[in-house]
Structures are given as C-alpha cells and as structure tokens.
Design a protein around this motif. Sequence first.
Motif, PDB file in Angstrom:
ATOM      1  N   PRO A  23       0.816  -1.221   0.000  1.00  0.00           N
ATOM      2  CA  PRO A  23       0.000   0.000   0.000  1.00  0.00           C
ATOM      3  C   PRO A  23       0.848   1.268   0.000  1.00  0.00           C
ATOM      4  O   PRO A  23       1.923   1.317   0.596  1.00  0.00           O
ATOM      5  CB  PRO A  23      -0.824  -0.125   1.289  1.00  0.00           C
ATOM      6  CG  PRO A  23      -0.158  -1.160   2.113  1.00  0.00           C
ATOM      7  CD  PRO A  23       0.702  -1.985   1.243  1.00  0.00           C
ATOM      8  N   TRP A  24       0.359   2.281  -0.686  1.00  0.00           N
ATOM      9  CA  TRP A  24       1.004   3.594  -0.714  1.00  0.00           C
ATOM     10  C   TRP A  24      -0.079   4.652  -0.919  1.00  0.00           C
ATOM     11  O   TRP A  24      -1.198   4.355  -1.321  1.00  0.00           O
ATOM     12  CB  TRP A  24       2.070   3.683  -1.809  1.00  0.00           C
ATOM     13  CG  TRP A  24       1.593   3.388  -3.196  1.00  0.00           C
ATOM     14  CD1 TRP A  24       1.337   2.164  -3.738  1.00  0.00           C
ATOM     15  CD2 TRP A  24       1.300   4.336  -4.229  1.00  0.00           C
ATOM     16  NE1 TRP A  24       0.901   2.273  -5.043  1.00  0.00           N
ATOM     17  CE2 TRP A  24       0.873   3.597  -5.375  1.00  0.00           C
ATOM     18  CE3 TRP A  24       1.363   5.728  -4.309  1.00  0.00           C
ATOM     19  CZ2 TRP A  24       0.519   4.212  -6.562  1.00  0.00           C
ATOM     20  CZ3 TRP A  24       1.012   6.342  -5.495  1.00  0.00           C
ATOM     21  CH2 TRP A  24       0.595   5.593  -6.611  1.00  0.00           C
ATOM     22  N   VAL A  25       0.261   5.895  -0.627  1.00  0.00           N
ATOM     23  CA  VAL A  25      -0.717   6.983  -0.650  1.00  0.00           C
ATOM     24  C   VAL A  25      -0.757   7.608  -2.037  1.00  0.00           C
ATOM     25  O   VAL A  25       0.264   8.106  -2.539  1.00  0.00           O
ATOM     26  CB  VAL A  25      -0.383   8.048   0.410  1.00  0.00           C
ATOM     27  CG1 VAL A  25      -1.388   9.208   0.333  1.00  0.00           C
ATOM     28  CG2 VAL A  25      -0.390   7.436   1.801  1.00  0.00           C
ATOM     29  N   ARG A  26      -1.942   7.577  -2.646  1.00  0.00           N
ATOM     30  CA  ARG A  26      -2.137   8.127  -3.989  1.00  0.00           C
ATOM     31  C   ARG A  26      -3.174   9.239  -3.939  1.00  0.00           C
ATOM     32  O   ARG A  26      -4.197   9.122  -3.252  1.00  0.00           O
ATOM     33  CB  ARG A  26      -2.598   7.035  -4.942  1.00  0.00           C
ATOM     34  CG  ARG A  26      -2.802   7.485  -6.386  1.00  0.00           C
ATOM     35  CD  ARG A  26      -3.262   6.324  -7.244  1.00  0.00           C
ATOM     36  NE  ARG A  26      -3.469   6.721  -8.644  1.00  0.00           N
ATOM     37  CZ  ARG A  26      -3.927   5.906  -9.588  1.00  0.00           C
ATOM     38  NH1 ARG A  26      -4.240   4.635  -9.289  1.00  0.00           N
ATOM     39  NH2 ARG A  26      -4.092   6.349 -10.825  1.00  0.00           N
ATOM     40  N   VAL A  65       6.825   5.804  -4.710  1.00  0.00           N
ATOM     41  CA  VAL A  65       7.866   5.888  -3.686  1.00  0.00           C
ATOM     42  C   VAL A  65       7.939   7.276  -3.072  1.00  0.00           C
ATOM     43  O   VAL A  65       8.002   7.443  -1.847  1.00  0.00           O
ATOM     44  CB  VAL A  65       9.237   5.506  -4.280  1.00  0.00           C
ATOM     45  CG1 VAL A  65      10.326   5.571  -3.211  1.00  0.00           C
ATOM     46  CG2 VAL A  65       9.179   4.125  -4.905  1.00  0.00           C
ATOM     47  N   THR A  66       7.894   8.303  -3.917  1.00  0.00           N
ATOM     48  CA  THR A  66       8.101   9.675  -3.438  1.00  0.00           C
ATOM     49  C   THR A  66       6.823  10.502  -3.394  1.00  0.00           C
ATOM     50  O   THR A  66       6.812  11.595  -2.825  1.00  0.00           O
ATOM     51  CB  THR A  66       9.116  10.395  -4.337  1.00  0.00           C
ATOM     52  OG1 THR A  66       8.565  10.528  -5.659  1.00  0.00           O
ATOM     53  CG2 THR A  66      10.421   9.613  -4.412  1.00  0.00           C
ATOM     54  N   GLY A  67       5.760  10.010  -4.033  1.00  0.00           N
ATOM     55  CA  GLY A  67       4.521  10.776  -4.102  1.00  0.00           C
ATOM     56  C   GLY A  67       4.498  11.788  -5.228  1.00  0.00           C
ATOM     57  O   GLY A  67       3.543  12.550  -5.360  1.00  0.00           O
ATOM     58  N   ALA A  68       5.550  11.814  -6.044  1.00  0.00           N
ATOM     59  CA  ALA A  68       5.641  12.783  -7.143  1.00  0.00           C
ATOM     60  C   ALA A  68       6.447  12.159  -8.271  1.00  0.00           C
ATOM     61  O   ALA A  68       7.193  11.200  -8.058  1.00  0.00           O
ATOM     62  CB  ALA A  68       6.296  14.076  -6.672  1.00  0.00           C
TER      63      ALA A  68
END
Length: 627
Positions: A140-143, A191-194
């Motif tokens: 999971p990661w924030v998108r 990984v970095t959100g950008a």
Amino acid sequence: MKIANLSGALPLRDRVAPMLMLVLRRLRDGVPAYNTFEAHLQGVLNGLPAAQRAALETALDGYDALPDTLRDCVFDTRFDRWKDVAALDPDFFARNLVGEILAIGRMHRYDTPVIGPYMSPPPAQFFHLPVSPADIMPRPWVRTVDSPGEPGKVKKIKAPWPWITAVSPTGERDANKYTGWLRHNGGCTPVTGAPCLPAAMKYHPHEYAWDCKPSASIGSASLDCSHSRPSGPSGGMGFASCPGGPDYETSFGGKSVCLQIPRIDPGSEVGLRGLNFLSGNARVVIRLVQSPPWHTIPPQKLIDWHPDVETAPGQVVAEVRDTAYFTMPTSIQQGFSDIPLPPGRYAMQIIVPNDTKYTIAAGEPPPAEFASNEVLFDLEPSPSQRYQITSDQLFCHEETDGPGADEPWFRAFTAVMNPFDAENKVVFPKLNQVEITSMDDVDSGETHSFGPVTLFDGTLGRDYLAIAVLGLEVDSEDAARQQIDDFWDAYSHYLDNFFVQLGGSISGGVLADVVKAGVLTTKAYVAGGALVAILAAGLLYAAWAPADPLAYDGMTFSSRQLYELTDETVQRLPQPESQRIDIITTSSEPVEKKLTAGNRSDYTEKRRYRNPDEDSTYYLTYHIKRA
C-alpha cells in the motif's frame, strides 16, 4: 489430479497443445484457411491415417470439456479465443513454440523452472515458480485521486494501487531490463509521491527520443543526431513540451529533453513492469487518445504474470518489479465485422482485482478492484498491411532547350530495406529497376497517360521503402540504354560501399558509443529523412555520366507514413516539400485523397522536376493505396 500435477510441474502454461487444438478445431468446423501457412497445417492433418485423426479429435473433445479453472491453470487459453476470421500468423506461432521449448529445456538443465535469456541459471527473482499466496502481499502507498461526487476536489487514499513503471513493446522478459524496456518519470510516484526528478533517474540511451538531421554530398551522407527537445505550438504561443507531456520529459546536460514513447505492433506480446500486480486475473484497458472518439476496446486478459518475490513483502521501493504480459489486439468486433485498430497514440492501464480483500477503511467493504496510472504508446500499422504505389501520367510543362521535341525516359530504382541493423554499415538489398515510361516527340504543354506502372506492391512492417527516380532526355535508344546501364552500375556500387557517419552534436560521442556497445542501433532513432539523404548522395555519385538529366528524385516511406497518406480520418494533405539534387529541383504537390472504402482513401501526388540548365520542367503523377 493429473491435470493439477501437470500444472505444478510445467515452467509455464502449455502453448503447444492449445495451438494444435486451434488448428484442429478450425479444420473440423470447416473454417477456411486464410493463408498458405494454415493451408499447409490443414494438409498435414488431412493426410493423417484415420485412426490418428480420430484420436486427435477425441483429444480435442476432452480439451474442450475441461473445467475452465483447470484449463486456465495448465494451458495458455488465449488460443481458444482466436477468431475464426483471423489468419494464423506463422511468426507468432513459432515464437510461442520456441519460448516453450527453451523454458522446458532450462528447467531440465538446471532442475528449476526458469524462463529468461540466460546461458547459466538466472537470479531467483526471474524464476517462474508457482506463487504462494503468502508471497502475494499488498504494497500500500498513498495516492492522490479525484474525490467521487466532488468535481475539482482530490483526496489521498492509501491502498495497494497498481502502478506501471516501464513498458516492453516486444514482451521482453524482465531479465533484459536495459534494452528491452522503456521507462517514464511517473515511475517514482509510488515511492516519493511525485514524478521523478531528473537527478533521481538515470535513463539509458535507448530510452531517449532522438532527432537526426541528414546531409548529403557526392558519395557520402552524414547524420547529426541529438536528443529530441520540447517544442511549442506553431506561432510561438504556449509553453514548449514533449509529445507525451511531463511524464516523458527529463533533462540531459542541463537541457530539457524528451523520452521515447513505446511503439507497439498489433498482435505483438507486450510487457508491463511495476508494482501491485497482485492477480493473474488482472486486465489491461486500452483507449485511443487522439480524436475523433473511437470505439471501446474490450479489456485484454493477461497471458503471463510474475509477481516480485525478491523484494521484502509490503515494501514500496523503486526495486519492486512485478511483471505482466498481454497480447496487443489487432481489431475489435462490431456486429459481424472486425474493425482493425487504427495506428495512433493510445493510453493503457492495468486493472487489478482485489483478490487480497484489502480494506481501505475499517468497517467498509473492500473495493472490487484497483486501477493503475495510464501510460502512453504509439500503435503501428499491422505488419501484414499491404500498399501499392503506381505512376500513370507524365506532363511536360516545358521541354528542353534546343530544336526538336523531347524523348524523355524515366526509370525508378526501388528497394525494401531495414538498413540500420548493423553498427554503421547500411545494408541495402538488391535493387529493382522499373521502367516508368519512354516516349518520343514530347512537346511543351502535353500530357501523356500510360500504365499504370507499379513501383511497389507489398508489405513493409518496420522496414522502409526507398524509391530513386532518374529521368533523361535522350537522342537515341541505344545511347539511353547505355546511360541507364552506367547509372545502374554506379548507383549499385555506391550503395554496396556506403557507410553512415554519425555526427557529434551530442557531447562526448555518446551516440556512437552506445551503438558500438550494442545498447542501441541506428535503426532505433533514424527516420526516413536520413534515407532520403543517402539516396540523394547516391544519385549525385552516379549522375556523373548522364547528359541532359530531366529528373533526380529520392522518396522513402515507412508503413506508418503510407497508412496516414491513405487514411481518410486524417483529412489534411501533407505539406508540399522541395529538395535539390545536383541541378534538379524536385517539388511535391499533393493533389487529393479519394475515399474508397471504410476509412481508406487513395492518395494522389504530383512531383515536379525542374532543370534550369536545360530550362525543362516535367511532372510525374503517383498514386498510393492500401492493397
């Protein structure tokens, strides 16, 4: 039980049996052979003894009776869905057969079920072993996503979002991670959100887009190559950008440059790399980006799937390398008709079912599926698309100076070539000589129809078609034939000994170095314009002998160019162009696109040949159509 044991023992889902069942099923059902390859296969089956033929048909009945779950486990069932109206591609069949033979051979040699282009056992992450459910762990990661029901608003959601970081246009295994895959800036987002910053990404030379400017002189030509730069709209208004947008723009040497957008052939196997490809039941959704709006393309099932079992479960890092493979469709079905996918700019994303039952918020039901980012690709024309180029009319706008009427002779020299496979050597195939027209007593203002004469009739695939045209004003037939022979010998000698010289507008000779290293071939970045320069240089080299030249011309076409010229949905005609070869100025004058059937049109163009020394101007009319 036997089927289940076979499923665990094989290094990949079997392809040979489904291919045989497909041919047998079509023969049994009376489906006609659409090419010589299929006719040969049907001939072999028809020649079997009755007992062997009956045994095969019993096997076909047993194969069709298998439960879907077992058949999908053991066999590559994409062959079961092959349309009856689609021809069988021998290259596609051979590629799949060889792939299975190699996989089984490696399994026996190394006692492990391995797939990959290795001469020794590869790293464990490339093993194609049965995947344990414990290994399929969400990452999971924030998108940032659009807020449902609230236009213009976004929210951040943590979930195992699938994400495509690289594309292999030819379905390379992930082991060939350098030359077989094309990445983009969006790969850093999980990984970095950008998107990736230029300093964070080290792209390989083949991942950049290149611009090469050709030039010609007598007996040689050169290519001055540099990275493609962002460009702005015509008129200088607006910001400069790369064709794919920000995800396909990076920097090199302190300057903004563009990345390569994958080019994919219809019917080819395509590889996707990224993370959270958590199910073999994922599907790929494809849409045409360019206007006008087009038909909906059905989602494509995966034909192969490899979750990353090397990176620690749950981690979201750049090293995660899930891979998924699918077959690019060639057409969609509308009613009883198959509509070919038109070449152009497309976007694709992978939709992954939530088989792990991941829940975003406590107390809420788990989402049914998760959708990835979209990545771009350019779909090329079908490799089997045929084209025909003809000429049928000569117009003498102004005859040569001097007494008496002209006796014009026009010849074409044609070849289909894939010239940039080698390092710098341009390998030209045998040239074909075509007599366009020979006439007597031609005066100014006269139009003469002939033929039509066929300059080309065939397929191109990823090759180029090269056409060189020579026009002469002659005093006698014997002299003309001798001049043609002299020209032919000189031109052939030139092409046999031609080398491309790579220019140096990029620092440090990077381009030549990567070509020598085998990472990139000149074919990957040189467009047809370079071939025009090569042809022009050859015409200059060979033209020392002919007296009274009426025309020198060099034309090159890719399949994509010919498709667009004959595509009715592309309404605009190409812009007129002009080139000078020695003393002859050649100008193109597009005439019309005439609708013939569906989205096909016949394209007509006149080419003007002006020799100021002889004060002569001639026109030839050319026609291009899809055969």
